[in-house]
Design a protein around this motif. Sequence first.
Motif, PDB file in Angstrom:
ATOM      1  N   MET A 184       0.842  -1.174   0.000  1.00  0.00           N
ATOM      2  CA  MET A 184       0.000   0.000   0.000  1.00  0.00           C
ATOM      3  C   MET A 184       0.890   1.240   0.000  1.00  0.00           C
ATOM      4  N   TYR A 185       0.509   2.239  -0.775  1.00  0.00           N
ATOM      5  CA  TYR A 185       1.266   3.475  -0.840  1.00  0.00           C
ATOM      6  C   TYR A 185       0.295   4.653  -0.799  1.00  0.00           C
ATOM      7  N   ALA A 186       0.848   5.832  -0.542  1.00  0.00           N
ATOM      8  CA  ALA A 186       0.035   7.045  -0.470  1.00  0.00           C
ATOM      9  C   ALA A 186       0.853   8.217  -0.976  1.00  0.00           C
ATOM     10  N   VAL A 187       0.159   9.240  -1.447  1.00  0.00           N
ATOM     11  CA  VAL A 187       0.800  10.497  -1.816  1.00  0.00           C
ATOM     12  C   VAL A 187       0.359  11.508  -0.774  1.00  0.00           C
ATOM     13  N   ILE A 188       1.354  12.025  -0.017  1.00  0.00           N
ATOM     14  CA  ILE A 188       1.051  12.974   1.050  1.00  0.00           C
ATOM     15  C   ILE A 188       1.542  14.363   0.666  1.00  0.00           C
ATOM     16  N   LYS A 189       0.976  15.356   1.339  1.00  0.00           N
ATOM     17  CA  LYS A 189       1.379  16.739   1.102  1.00  0.00           C
ATOM     18  C   LYS A 189       1.830  17.322   2.429  1.00  0.00           C
ATOM     19  N   THR A 190       3.079  17.786   2.493  1.00  0.00           N
ATOM     20  CA  THR A 190       3.601  18.430   3.684  1.00  0.00           C
ATOM     21  C   THR A 190       4.700  19.401   3.281  1.00  0.00           C
ATOM     22  N   GLY A 191       4.696  20.555   3.884  1.00  0.00           N
ATOM     23  CA  GLY A 191       5.720  21.554   3.592  1.00  0.00           C
ATOM     24  C   GLY A 191       5.647  22.100   2.189  1.00  0.00           C
ATOM     25  N   GLY A 192       4.464  22.092   1.565  1.00  0.00           N
ATOM     26  CA  GLY A 192       4.327  22.613   0.207  1.00  0.00           C
ATOM     27  C   GLY A 192       4.794  21.660  -0.872  1.00  0.00           C
ATOM     28  N   LYS A 193       5.148  20.436  -0.507  1.00  0.00           N
ATOM     29  CA  LYS A 193       5.626  19.448  -1.476  1.00  0.00           C
ATOM     30  C   LYS A 193       4.800  18.174  -1.353  1.00  0.00           C
ATOM     31  N   GLN A 194       4.893  17.330  -2.364  1.00  0.00           N
ATOM     32  CA  GLN A 194       4.167  16.067  -2.368  1.00  0.00           C
ATOM     33  C   GLN A 194       5.176  14.921  -2.392  1.00  0.00           C
ATOM     34  N   TYR A 195       4.878  13.868  -1.617  1.00  0.00           N
ATOM     35  CA  TYR A 195       5.761  12.720  -1.499  1.00  0.00           C
ATOM     36  C   TYR A 195       4.949  11.436  -1.664  1.00  0.00           C
ATOM     37  N   ARG A 196       5.523  10.473  -2.399  1.00  0.00           N
ATOM     38  CA  ARG A 196       4.920   9.142  -2.505  1.00  0.00           C
ATOM     39  C   ARG A 196       5.595   8.293  -1.444  1.00  0.00           C
ATOM     40  N   VAL A 197       4.807   7.748  -0.516  1.00  0.00           N
ATOM     41  CA  VAL A 197       5.366   7.009   0.610  1.00  0.00           C
ATOM     42  C   VAL A 197       4.726   5.631   0.724  1.00  0.00           C
ATOM     43  N   ALA A 198       5.456   4.722   1.328  1.00  0.00           N
ATOM     44  CA  ALA A 198       4.960   3.380   1.648  1.00  0.00           C
ATOM     45  C   ALA A 198       5.410   3.057   3.068  1.00  0.00           C
TER      46      ALA A 198
ATOM     47  N   GLY B 140      25.631  31.358   1.004  1.00  0.00           N
ATOM     48  CA  GLY B 140      25.413  29.943   1.280  1.00  0.00           C
ATOM     49  C   GLY B 140      24.094  29.772   2.000  1.00  0.00           C
ATOM     50  N   HIS B 141      23.527  28.572   1.895  1.00  0.00           N
ATOM     51  CA  HIS B 141      22.246  28.302   2.531  1.00  0.00           C
ATOM     52  C   HIS B 141      22.181  26.839   2.935  1.00  0.00           C
ATOM     53  N   ARG B 142      21.676  26.580   4.150  1.00  0.00           N
ATOM     54  CA  ARG B 142      21.425  25.213   4.616  1.00  0.00           C
ATOM     55  C   ARG B 142      19.974  25.135   5.048  1.00  0.00           C
ATOM     56  N   GLN B 143      19.225  24.230   4.436  1.00  0.00           N
ATOM     57  CA  GLN B 143      17.807  24.082   4.717  1.00  0.00           C
ATOM     58  C   GLN B 143      17.599  23.076   5.846  1.00  0.00           C
ATOM     59  N   ASN B 144      16.709  23.384   6.766  1.00  0.00           N
ATOM     60  CA  ASN B 144      16.360  22.462   7.849  1.00  0.00           C
ATOM     61  C   ASN B 144      15.450  21.351   7.318  1.00  0.00           C
ATOM     62  N   TYR B 145      15.566  20.155   7.922  1.00  0.00           N
ATOM     63  CA  TYR B 145      14.691  19.052   7.521  1.00  0.00           C
ATOM     64  C   TYR B 145      14.314  18.220   8.739  1.00  0.00           C
ATOM     65  N   THR B 146      13.285  17.414   8.561  1.00  0.00           N
ATOM     66  CA  THR B 146      12.862  16.423   9.537  1.00  0.00           C
ATOM     67  C   THR B 146      12.839  15.077   8.829  1.00  0.00           C
ATOM     68  N   GLU B 147      13.517  14.087   9.394  1.00  0.00           N
ATOM     69  CA  GLU B 147      13.512  12.754   8.799  1.00  0.00           C
ATOM     70  C   GLU B 147      12.421  11.926   9.476  1.00  0.00           C
ATOM     71  N   LEU B 148      11.551  11.337   8.656  1.00  0.00           N
ATOM     72  CA  LEU B 148      10.415  10.564   9.153  1.00  0.00           C
ATOM     73  C   LEU B 148      10.521   9.112   8.711  1.00  0.00           C
ATOM     74  N   ARG B 149      10.043   8.200   9.558  1.00  0.00           N
ATOM     75  CA  ARG B 149       9.860   6.795   9.174  1.00  0.00           C
ATOM     76  C   ARG B 149       8.351   6.566   9.112  1.00  0.00           C
ATOM     77  N   ILE B 150       7.878   6.115   7.970  1.00  0.00           N
ATOM     78  CA  ILE B 150       6.444   5.877   7.778  1.00  0.00           C
ATOM     79  C   ILE B 150       6.092   4.546   8.451  1.00  0.00           C
ATOM     80  N   ASP B 151       5.175   4.600   9.425  1.00  0.00           N
ATOM     81  CA  ASP B 151       4.801   3.395  10.167  1.00  0.00           C
ATOM     82  C   ASP B 151       3.587   2.708   9.567  1.00  0.00           C
ATOM     83  N   ALA B 152       2.528   3.477   9.286  1.00  0.00           N
ATOM     84  CA  ALA B 152       1.293   2.849   8.789  1.00  0.00           C
ATOM     85  C   ALA B 152       0.530   3.823   7.928  1.00  0.00           C
ATOM     86  N   ILE B 153      -0.223   3.274   6.964  1.00  0.00           N
ATOM     87  CA  ILE B 153      -1.094   4.053   6.094  1.00  0.00           C
ATOM     88  C   ILE B 153      -2.516   3.551   6.325  1.00  0.00           C
TER      89      ILE B 153
END
Length: 103
Positions: free
Chosen positions: A1-15, A88-101
């Motif tokens: 199962m997969y999903a397309v999520i929207k967060t931070g103005g961007k879209q991600y395909r996740v499983a 120069g520029h360094r963008q902040n990020y958050t790393e996520l682990r997808i647990d369930a859809i």
Amino acid sequence: MYAVIKTGGKQYRVAAGEKIKVEQIPADVGSEIVIDQILMVGEGESVKIGSPLVAGASVRATVLTQGRHKKVTIFKMRRRKHYQKHQGHRQNYTELRIDAING
């Protein structure tokens, strides 16, 4: 199962089980978050597309780290005008682990 999520103005395909880096989310490391902006949910041949969001769908994820990407160097120059600009520029990020859809 997969999903397309929207967060931070961007879209991600996740499983389930994947790790992704998204724009910074204000959450503590180790905490669980729920993303409810789901644009599409698919499993095999069956696909649910929202207009704009899929009703009742959500994605549970765990925050692994908060960090900063590698530095992006910006260099501007005008030839023969003695103009040079370094940035120069360094963008902040958050790393996520997808647990369930939940679709």
